[in-house]
Design an enzyme around this catalytic site. Sequence first.
Site, PDB file in Angstrom:
ATOM      1  N   SER A  78      -3.597   3.054  18.842  1.00 59.83           N
ATOM      2  CA  SER A  78      -2.725   2.893  17.684  1.00 59.83           C
ATOM      3  C   SER A  78      -2.069   1.520  17.673  1.00 59.83           C
ATOM      4  O   SER A  78      -1.513   1.121  16.660  1.00 59.83           O
ATOM      5  CB  SER A  78      -1.674   3.997  17.626  1.00 59.83           C
ATOM      6  OG  SER A  78      -1.292   4.419  18.895  1.00 59.83           O
ATOM      7  N   HIS A 111      -9.150   5.100  13.964  1.00 59.30           N
ATOM      8  CA  HIS A 111      -7.772   5.527  14.187  1.00 59.30           C
ATOM      9  C   HIS A 111      -7.525   6.845  13.452  1.00 59.30           C
ATOM     10  O   HIS A 111      -7.370   6.861  12.233  1.00 59.30           O
ATOM     11  CB  HIS A 111      -6.820   4.421  13.698  1.00 59.30           C
ATOM     12  CG  HIS A 111      -5.382   4.696  13.946  1.00 59.30           C
ATOM     13  ND1 HIS A 111      -4.387   4.364  13.067  1.00 59.30           N
ATOM     14  CD2 HIS A 111      -4.763   5.302  14.992  1.00 59.30           C
ATOM     15  CE1 HIS A 111      -3.218   4.741  13.560  1.00 59.30           C
ATOM     16  NE2 HIS A 111      -3.424   5.317  14.713  1.00 59.30           N
ATOM     17  N   ASN A 151      -2.440  12.277  13.963  1.00 62.63           N
ATOM     18  CA  ASN A 151      -2.112  13.459  14.744  1.00 62.63           C
ATOM     19  C   ASN A 151      -1.579  14.591  13.856  1.00 62.63           C
ATOM     20  O   ASN A 151      -0.632  14.351  13.111  1.00 62.63           O
ATOM     21  CB  ASN A 151      -1.057  13.062  15.786  1.00 62.63           C
ATOM     22  CG  ASN A 151      -0.810  14.137  16.819  1.00 62.63           C
ATOM     23  OD1 ASN A 151      -1.552  15.105  16.916  1.00 62.63           O
ATOM     24  ND2 ASN A 151       0.249  13.964  17.589  1.00 62.63           N
TER      25      ASN A 151
HETATM   26  N1  LIG Z   1      -0.686  11.082  19.898  1.00 62.73           N
HETATM   27  C1  LIG Z   1      -0.724  10.466  18.731  1.00 62.73           C
HETATM   28  O1  LIG Z   1       0.047  10.771  17.797  1.00 62.73           O
HETATM   29  C2  LIG Z   1      -1.730   9.378  18.493  1.00 62.73           C
HETATM   30  C3  LIG Z   1      -2.089   9.048  17.167  1.00 62.73           C
HETATM   31  C4  LIG Z   1      -3.042   8.051  16.954  1.00 62.73           C
HETATM   32  C5  LIG Z   1      -3.606   7.405  18.038  1.00 62.73           C
HETATM   33  N2  LIG Z   1      -3.229   7.735  19.317  1.00 62.73           N
HETATM   34  C6  LIG Z   1      -3.874   7.030  20.436  1.00 62.73           C
HETATM   35  O2  LIG Z   1      -4.836   7.885  21.010  1.00 62.73           O
HETATM   36  C7  LIG Z   1      -4.958   7.603  22.409  1.00 62.73           C
HETATM   37  C8  LIG Z   1      -4.740   8.874  23.200  1.00 62.73           C
HETATM   38  O3  LIG Z   1      -3.470   9.408  22.874  1.00 62.73           O
HETATM   39  P1  LIG Z   1      -3.084  10.924  23.199  1.00 62.73           P
HETATM   40  O4  LIG Z   1      -1.810  11.175  22.458  1.00 62.73           O
HETATM   41  O5  LIG Z   1      -4.243  11.823  22.976  1.00 62.73           O
HETATM   42  O6  LIG Z   1      -2.765  10.825  24.752  1.00 62.73           O
HETATM   43  P2  LIG Z   1      -2.737  12.002  25.841  1.00 62.73           P
HETATM   44  O7  LIG Z   1      -1.866  11.516  26.928  1.00 62.73           O
HETATM   45  O8  LIG Z   1      -2.458  13.312  25.198  1.00 62.73           O
HETATM   46  O9  LIG Z   1      -4.247  12.040  26.361  1.00 62.73           O
HETATM   47  C9  LIG Z   1      -4.842  11.041  27.120  1.00 62.73           C
HETATM   48  C10 LIG Z   1      -5.895  11.664  28.001  1.00 62.73           C
HETATM   49  O10 LIG Z   1      -6.599  10.620  28.643  1.00 62.73           O
HETATM   50  C11 LIG Z   1      -6.867  11.037  29.966  1.00 62.73           C
HETATM   51  N3  LIG Z   1      -7.144   9.886  30.821  1.00 62.73           N
HETATM   52  C12 LIG Z   1      -6.347   9.288  31.743  1.00 62.73           C
HETATM   53  N4  LIG Z   1      -7.011   8.269  32.324  1.00 62.73           N
HETATM   54  C13 LIG Z   1      -8.239   8.236  31.769  1.00 62.73           C
HETATM   55  C14 LIG Z   1      -9.385   7.433  31.992  1.00 62.73           C
HETATM   56  N5  LIG Z   1      -9.394   6.456  32.871  1.00 62.73           N
HETATM   57  N6  LIG Z   1     -10.487   7.696  31.269  1.00 62.73           N
HETATM   58  C15 LIG Z   1     -10.493   8.664  30.354  1.00 62.73           C
HETATM   59  N7  LIG Z   1      -9.441   9.462  30.098  1.00 62.73           N
HETATM   60  C16 LIG Z   1      -8.328   9.246  30.805  1.00 62.73           C
HETATM   61  C17 LIG Z   1      -5.650  11.826  30.369  1.00 62.73           C
HETATM   62  O11 LIG Z   1      -5.962  12.694  31.455  1.00 62.73           O
HETATM   63  C18 LIG Z   1      -5.321  12.565  29.093  1.00 62.73           C
HETATM   64  O12 LIG Z   1      -5.957  13.818  29.035  1.00 62.73           O
HETATM   65  C19 LIG Z   1      -3.967   6.492  22.691  1.00 62.73           C
HETATM   66  O13 LIG Z   1      -4.636   5.264  22.617  1.00 62.73           O
HETATM   67  C20 LIG Z   1      -2.967   6.616  21.561  1.00 62.73           C
HETATM   68  O14 LIG Z   1      -2.318   5.402  21.278  1.00 62.73           O
HETATM   69  C21 LIG Z   1      -2.320   8.719  19.564  1.00 62.73           C
END
Ligand SMILES: NC(=O)c1ccc[n+]([C@@H]2O[C@H](COP(=O)([O-])OP(=O)(O)OC[C@H]3O[C@@H](n4cnc5c(N)ncnc54)[C@H](O)[C@@H]3O)[C@@H](O)[C@H]2O)c1
Length: 538
Positions: free
Chosen positions: A140, A161, A164
Amino acid sequence: MAAPRRASDNGTRSEALGERHGARGLTVGRLGVVGAGTMGAGIAQLGCAAGIPTVLHDPLPEALERGAADARRGLERWAEKGRVGEDAAGLLETADALDGLAGCELVIEAAPERVELKRELFAQLSRICGPDAVLATNTSSIPVTSLASAAEAPENVVGMHFFNPPPLMRLLEVIRADQTGEAALAVAREVGEAMGKEIVLASDGPGFLVNRCGRPFSAAALRSLQERLATHEQIDRVYRLGGGFRMGPFELMDLVGIDTGFEVAKSFTELSFGEPRWRPNQIQARMVAAGRLGRKSGRGYYDYDLAAEASHRPDDPEPPAVGGGDGMAVAILGAGPVANGLRERAREAGYELREGAPAELVVDAGVRPAEHAPGGAPLLALCADRTLAARGEPGAVGFHALPPLTECRLVELTRLPTTPSFAVEAAERFFATLGFLTEWVGDAPGLILGRSVCQLVNEAAFAIGEGVGEPGDVDTGLTLGLNHPRGPVAWSRAIGLDHVVAVLDGLWETYREERYRVAPLLRRAQTLELDLDDTRLR
Ligand SMILES: NC(=O)c1ccc[n+]([C@@H]2O[C@H](COP(=O)([O-])OP(=O)(O)OC[C@H]3O[C@@H](n4cnc5c(N)ncnc54)[C@H](O)[C@@H]3O)[C@@H](O)[C@H]2O)c1
């Protein structure tokens, strides 16, 4: 490659998913998802729903198990509703090592938001999947360009992108990094459409298109709070009732997490080398320092009872019924949507409208003060191009209402220390008879909501002018991605560019801050009397 089709062409989203389930003819025969957290699990669910065999990877076994279970449960629920076939969950595989993604033609990375971790993943994925695979990131805030440079074939790296929660939010923002090639963009678009998403295209940069254009929503509210123009409860109420936003900015900041919002603001400032519009606010820093992070910590701008699921606020009141003008003579001056909207309501409420002749109440609703406002009656003045104080009418009441007035339920009012109580009462009574709720706030051009929405339009104009995205995509992005009631381009039409520019110039004149400079494209559109989406502007 199959010609990409827009999900919206297929009618409803569920039809799109159903039709696509098991679809052949997609370029991508195997999809990889890296990271099985909130976003990754949802994206894997969408991949299977689109009929694409999908491999979900997470290095943490418990995270992988939980993410896969979430995705399967989501698919089963969709199958019960007939939105996907019974066998959709069977398309999901899990991989505890990254090697398990070999053979995937598209990999969507949703790992934690850390640049070095993501760059390492892109380098490894290039080796495992080969240079022809398209590698997408769900980041993001990290520039996609900096992730692409870690891959063996940077032209095959693209941003996807999702919002959520991915299975429910209809928007997908596809981001073109500086290196991204057309083929990778087409793959991202095709798969996004197969997942039933509405797609907007953005170029790389802070917040891409949607989060960038949405920034003034909270930033302007924080400034109003900092200046003590209103309390956070009042600001939220004004946004909801005056602008039709489902949630006020402080409710939203509490929901997202005040620490998260603060980090995003810092990253915008860093990536833009200090753009004044995007600077964090000291209030955010103090809230974080105090551990008041929002809902998740039980206390942010509001207090939350974590045990109870109850809403933190009572329902908003209904506006009063229109009526009670009783033939009173009112002069409503000025042109434009506010003046026209008020005239219509005043007639409906039973007032007698007078132009210039002696009246019992004068409402100057023009964007700039009328040259000859009749004297001898209380004056209500629209605060657009200046503060009420700068107008030099010590007895007046200021107001601001956001067009279209047919949808506005609340009018903001402001007064001076010198405003007499009979003018205060006249203002409250007048707007109540017109069917509006009112809120007393501090004095500023555009008051609370006009200041914010005019900055939303300005930010969109900067983004369009800088080629970050197309006007239609800005509106789609903010309505579908951020749940705004209308996009900035639509706001600019409802409010009128004269009014928007007047508020921004008024803010600049009042504060002399660079953050209030008018976007060149907006100034051009206003001067040439063109619509913001007129291609002749660019
Ligand atoms: N949560 C939101 O609202 C949202 C919205 C848009 C984009 N994003 C983006 O999406 C991405 C993930 O966010 P999220 O909220 O799902 O995070 P999250 O913390 O829920 O999930 C991340 C996952 O990645 C895993 N992980 C850790 N190290 C890793 C590695 N080396 N290789 C692969 N996986 C690994 C973790 O175990 C975890 O399950 C981020 O880049 C975030 O900026 C999040």
